[in-house]
Design an enzyme around this catalytic site. Sequence first.
Site, PDB file in Angstrom:
ATOM      1  N   ASP A   1      11.665  52.625  -2.730  1.00 19.91           N
ATOM      2  CA  ASP A   1      10.425  53.376  -2.546  1.00 19.91           C
ATOM      3  C   ASP A   1       9.634  52.739  -1.412  1.00 19.91           C
ATOM      4  OD1 ASP A   1      11.167  54.895  -4.642  1.00 19.91           O
ATOM      5  OD2 ASP A   1       9.592  54.248  -6.021  1.00 19.91           O
TER       6      ASP A   1
ATOM      7  N   ASP B   1      14.600  67.172 -10.309  1.00 18.75           N
ATOM      8  CA  ASP B   1      14.083  66.407 -11.449  1.00 18.75           C
ATOM      9  C   ASP B   1      14.103  67.335 -12.658  1.00 18.75           C
ATOM     10  OD1 ASP B   1      13.581  64.376  -9.666  1.00 18.75           O
ATOM     11  OD2 ASP B   1      11.446  64.810  -9.474  1.00 18.75           O
TER      12      ASP B   1
END
Lengths: 252, 213
Positions: free
Chosen positions: A11, A130
């Site tokens: 990230d 997702d």
Amino acid sequence: MLTKRIIPCLDVKDGRVVKGIQFVQIRDAGDPVELATVYDEQGADELVFLDISASHEGRKTMIEVVREVAGTLAIPFTVGGGIGSLEDMRALLRAGADKVSLNSAAVRKPELITEGSDFFGAQCIVVAIDARYDESIGSWRVYTHGGRNATEWEVCDWAKHVVERGAGEILLTSMDQDGEKTGFDINLLKAVQQVVDVPVIASGGAGNAQHFVDVFKEADADAALAASIFHYKETSVQSVKGELKENGVHVR
Amino acid sequence: MIGIIDYGMGNLFSVSKALERLDVPYCLTNDPEQLAECEGLILPGVGAFPDAMKSLEETGMKDFVLSKVGDGMPLLGICLGMQLLFDESDEGGMTEGLGLLPGSVVRFKGADSDGNRFKVPHMGWNHLDQHHPNSPILQNIEDGYVYFVHSYYVQAKQREDIIASAQYETEVPAVVGRANVFGAQFHPEKSGETGMTILRNFCDLVSKGGVEL
């Protein structure tokens, strides 16, 4: 024979890796290039960089990061997070990213998948999905915006749809398993694997090396992605691959 | 000096960065005068075969490459750049290629002869099975995996031209070559040490004045 891929995910916010990655050999734990190099040396097959910058400046910084990573690494990498236009894709690919990953924007504007695929080739368009189990539909529902927004899409319908639109790969994250460290969501993966013919990357739930064995043996995933277990050195790419080899899974 | 042919197709950045890491001087251009001064050429490429051929023709690079390679200049085609070396491809209708090597480019079927499913694109790291380990392009490669991403593959007419292959739904030519013409279906610039060694081998071959014809 094609090998199964292990993909660490980093990230990045405003050009810096977040989530406190711990490696002794690194001088600067926030430097994306240094961390990427460590994973490359450990035998990572690919990398994913997820840009979680909220600002325009942060996104511009990401382009610089991509350029540096591409100049340093000799393995492929994907960049995702906040990509909303053909222009965004072009900027990242031109800077040296091998693939871009679309998520919320793909749901909001599915034609973006087609445009990207026609323009740059299906091989560099990943759609990140997702999904969370929803009893009311007896299946998994697709979410966007980091899991905050429910969509109308059932996961298999959406997976088929994105492939028809030109996605070359699917990055499938189980929101039920994400962060639980109890293993990948085998049922979700199996369901999606049955309906698409492009590679599927399993994501969400990795807690130890055995979980990777399970996801490849039981769900026949093409690749598996993990973040925290690699970052916090709960295991390494090497030891995961060692375990996979012992269990007869073909890895590099 | 290696000339990377810039005809508007693909990820030239990674190839040029890889040459920088190898400390090999290069230029990135579609200017024939500049390219003519190079000792070897790299033809990269990502995208569709017909677009690439059209672009090679429009930039005058097709005639240039054919003439220089005919004079003995070493050439390495990468990914789509390798496919372009062959006679033709059925991607988006039958399109004529450069015809430097005999064979055609066809799409993966998505299954082998026993009906087992194979995903398309062929994406990821596959083992390099070496058929001509003595080839200059395969020097110092022992047991190597390289990174592929493609939906079409070459059916070479001459078995001899297949220097290395990978096993997928069928045997996939991975390194091809004849005399001064070479091709890699995978991305050497994305294939770790093995890929970098293959690039270095090509550059070494160029700096030694190519191969005897």
